[in-house]
Motif scaffolding. Sequence first.
Motif, PDB file in Angstrom:
ATOM      1  N   GLU A 157       0.868  -1.178   0.000  1.00 15.00           N
ATOM      2  CA  GLU A 157       0.000   0.000   0.000  1.00 15.00           C
ATOM      3  C   GLU A 157       0.903   1.225   0.000  1.00 15.00           C
ATOM      4  N   ASN A 158       0.870   1.982  -1.105  1.00 16.40           N
ATOM      5  CA  ASN A 158       1.626   3.231  -1.142  1.00 16.40           C
ATOM      6  C   ASN A 158       0.746   4.335  -1.720  1.00 16.40           C
ATOM      7  N   ASP A 159       1.317   5.489  -1.998  1.00 15.78           N
ATOM      8  CA  ASP A 159       0.510   6.626  -2.428  1.00 15.78           C
ATOM      9  C   ASP A 159      -0.104   6.437  -3.812  1.00 15.78           C
ATOM     10  N   LEU A 160       0.452   5.512  -4.598  1.00 17.20           N
ATOM     11  CA  LEU A 160       0.031   5.384  -5.986  1.00 17.20           C
ATOM     12  C   LEU A 160      -0.771   4.131  -6.296  1.00 17.20           C
ATOM     13  N   ALA A 161      -0.658   3.106  -5.446  1.00 18.73           N
ATOM     14  CA  ALA A 161      -1.344   1.847  -5.765  1.00 18.73           C
ATOM     15  C   ALA A 161      -1.345   0.926  -4.569  1.00 18.73           C
ATOM     16  N   SER A 189       1.437 -13.378  -3.308  1.00 18.10           N
ATOM     17  CA  SER A 189       1.561 -14.626  -2.556  1.00 18.10           C
ATOM     18  C   SER A 189       2.993 -15.132  -2.698  1.00 18.10           C
ATOM     19  N   LEU A 190       3.639 -15.456  -1.571  1.00 10.66           N
ATOM     20  CA  LEU A 190       4.972 -16.046  -1.661  1.00 10.66           C
ATOM     21  C   LEU A 190       4.899 -17.458  -2.233  1.00 10.66           C
ATOM     22  N   PHE A 191       3.743 -18.112  -2.107  1.00  9.01           N
ATOM     23  CA  PHE A 191       3.536 -19.383  -2.794  1.00  9.01           C
ATOM     24  C   PHE A 191       3.383 -19.080  -4.281  1.00  9.01           C
ATOM     25  N   GLY A 192       4.343 -19.484  -5.052  1.00  8.13           N
ATOM     26  CA  GLY A 192       4.320 -19.233  -6.485  1.00  8.13           C
ATOM     27  C   GLY A 192       4.969 -17.935  -6.916  1.00  8.13           C
ATOM     28  N   GLY A 193       5.405 -17.083  -5.944  1.00  8.95           N
ATOM     29  CA  GLY A 193       5.896 -15.766  -6.335  1.00  8.95           C
ATOM     30  C   GLY A 193       4.859 -15.057  -7.182  1.00  8.95           C
ATOM     31  N   HIS A 194       3.628 -15.064  -6.701  1.00  8.23           N
ATOM     32  CA  HIS A 194       2.434 -14.843  -7.513  1.00  8.23           C
ATOM     33  C   HIS A 194       1.771 -13.512  -7.165  1.00  8.23           C
ATOM     34  N   VAL A 195       1.769 -12.560  -8.105  1.00 12.93           N
ATOM     35  CA  VAL A 195       1.041 -11.309  -7.905  1.00 12.93           C
ATOM     36  C   VAL A 195      -0.453 -11.582  -8.057  1.00 12.93           C
ATOM     37  N   LEU A 196      -1.235 -11.223  -7.056  1.00 11.20           N
ATOM     38  CA  LEU A 196      -2.668 -11.541  -7.037  1.00 11.20           C
ATOM     39  C   LEU A 196      -3.554 -10.342  -7.343  1.00 11.20           C
ATOM     40  N   SER A 197      -3.056  -9.137  -7.063  1.00 12.80           N
ATOM     41  CA  SER A 197      -3.905  -7.953  -7.192  1.00 12.80           C
ATOM     42  C   SER A 197      -3.042  -6.741  -7.517  1.00 12.80           C
ATOM     43  N   TYR A 198      -3.602  -5.850  -8.316  1.00 13.65           N
ATOM     44  CA  TYR A 198      -2.967  -4.554  -8.563  1.00 13.65           C
ATOM     45  C   TYR A 198      -4.066  -3.534  -8.808  1.00 13.65           C
ATOM     46  N   ILE A 199      -4.149  -2.530  -7.930  1.00 12.59           N
ATOM     47  CA  ILE A 199      -5.171  -1.494  -8.028  1.00 12.59           C
ATOM     48  C   ILE A 199      -4.475  -0.126  -8.030  1.00 12.59           C
ATOM     49  N   PRO A 200      -4.350   0.512  -9.194  1.00  8.71           N
ATOM     50  CA  PRO A 200      -3.776   1.862  -9.223  1.00  8.71           C
ATOM     51  C   PRO A 200      -4.749   2.869  -8.634  1.00  8.71           C
ATOM     52  N   LYS A 201      -4.234   3.829  -7.893  1.00  9.14           N
ATOM     53  CA  LYS A 201      -5.109   4.793  -7.237  1.00  9.14           C
ATOM     54  C   LYS A 201      -5.577   5.895  -8.188  1.00  9.14           C
ATOM     55  N   ASP A 249      -7.461   5.368 -10.680  1.00  9.87           N
ATOM     56  CA  ASP A 249      -8.879   5.114 -10.927  1.00  9.87           C
ATOM     57  C   ASP A 249      -9.476   4.087  -9.959  1.00  9.87           C
ATOM     58  N   ASN A 250      -8.642   3.526  -9.079  1.00  8.41           N
ATOM     59  CA  ASN A 250      -9.091   2.565  -8.052  1.00  8.41           C
ATOM     60  C   ASN A 250      -9.819   1.362  -8.642  1.00  8.41           C
ATOM     61  N   ALA A 257       2.568   3.793 -10.089  1.00  9.44           N
ATOM     62  CA  ALA A 257       1.556   4.212 -11.052  1.00  9.44           C
ATOM     63  C   ALA A 257       1.328   3.127 -12.099  1.00  9.44           C
ATOM     64  N   SER A 258       2.367   2.306 -12.341  1.00  8.34           N
ATOM     65  CA  SER A 258       2.264   1.095 -13.145  1.00  8.34           C
ATOM     66  C   SER A 258       2.754  -0.078 -12.310  1.00  8.34           C
ATOM     67  N   LEU A 259       2.420  -1.275 -12.753  1.00  8.04           N
ATOM     68  CA  LEU A 259       2.933  -2.500 -12.148  1.00  8.04           C
ATOM     69  C   LEU A 259       3.937  -3.106 -13.126  1.00  8.04           C
ATOM     70  N   THR A 260       5.181  -3.262 -12.674  1.00 11.69           N
ATOM     71  CA  THR A 260       6.211  -3.856 -13.521  1.00 11.69           C
ATOM     72  C   THR A 260       6.700  -5.145 -12.891  1.00 11.69           C
ATOM     73  N   VAL A 261       6.646  -6.237 -13.662  1.00  9.20           N
ATOM     74  CA  VAL A 261       7.095  -7.539 -13.192  1.00  9.20           C
ATOM     75  C   VAL A 261       8.222  -8.000 -14.107  1.00  9.20           C
ATOM     76  N   THR A 262       9.371  -8.324 -13.513  1.00 10.61           N
ATOM     77  CA  THR A 262      10.554  -8.723 -14.272  1.00 10.61           C
ATOM     78  C   THR A 262      11.003 -10.108 -13.826  1.00 10.61           C
ATOM     79  N   LEU A 263      11.038 -11.043 -14.766  1.00  4.58           N
ATOM     80  CA  LEU A 263      11.504 -12.400 -14.495  1.00  4.58           C
ATOM     81  C   LEU A 263      12.892 -12.536 -15.118  1.00  4.58           C
ATOM     82  N   ALA A 264      13.913 -12.660 -14.267  1.00  8.11           N
ATOM     83  CA  ALA A 264      15.299 -12.720 -14.737  1.00  8.11           C
ATOM     84  C   ALA A 264      15.855 -14.123 -14.548  1.00  8.11           C
TER      85      ALA A 264
END
Length: 283
Positions: A21-25, A30-42, A44-45, A136-143
């Motif tokens: 939870e930060n000012d922008l989003a 989930s640490l199971f799977g290294g899995h992003v479950l939700s992304y809500i930019p503020k 437009d919420n 303001a955006s969600l960036t996911v990088t798999l290296a």
Amino acid sequence: MTLVDSITVSEAGGLTFLDIENDLASAKISLFGGHVLSYIPKSDNQERLWLSPHAYLNGERPIRGGIPVCWPWFSDDHGKEKGELPSHGFLRTQTWKIVSTEETGEATHIVLAPSFTRAEGFEYDCEVTLSVTVGASLTVTLATKNTGVVPFEYNCALHTYFQVDHIQKTALTGIAGQYKDKTQNWAVKETPSPYTFHQETDRIHLAAIAETYIEVEGNDFTQVSSQGNDSLVVWNPWQGAASISDMDAFGYKHMVCVESAITGGKTLAPQAEHTLIQRVSPK
């Protein structure tokens, strides 16, 4: 490890989650799977990721929805009989560890690593990290880095499920060229225009498409940017959702997968590294 202030830890069903939870989003991982479950930019919420209401959030199965990490193969392209090895690889069913966290005025940064990267079907020395930047955006990088002495080949994907109001009011723009159609025995076809949905869709677009827009009722809703990919996968099971145990029979109406992927094989020489990046931005 001490976490930055914008991250809190919660537990449920035996799994550990990071709540951002930060000012922008806001976001949830989930640490199971290294899995992003939700992304809500503020801005437009509005939730950008779709999570199945019937997803297994107890570690029994991979999580249906969000951003599954597919590695070191895509689907069942592992060289063995279907079902002999786990579909989409073995990273999405293990618990990842937190490598580092950081926050700035613009974003929260999290770096995760899987417990192991060597298993049946892929027995090479390498390092894998997943970097997630929430702002303001969600960036996911798999290296992926080859730490061994011989080259290896792998495939991977960020198998993102996007939330839409209704699939029949949804269109994609920015995609062109040929694709392979799994629903028609991998026939090669030209990308439709307009790109709308009226039936089961399972396509591997055979180009390194960099920018795609998800439109809802004719208006740009979400921008999907890809780097390091050789293809883009688009999937919606349509009425086949009824046969998927962790998906509601009508869940297909509210999701579409747009996946930044390597499906043609990426070869890494010793000490070489490659990154697959997907950025999700509100429009």
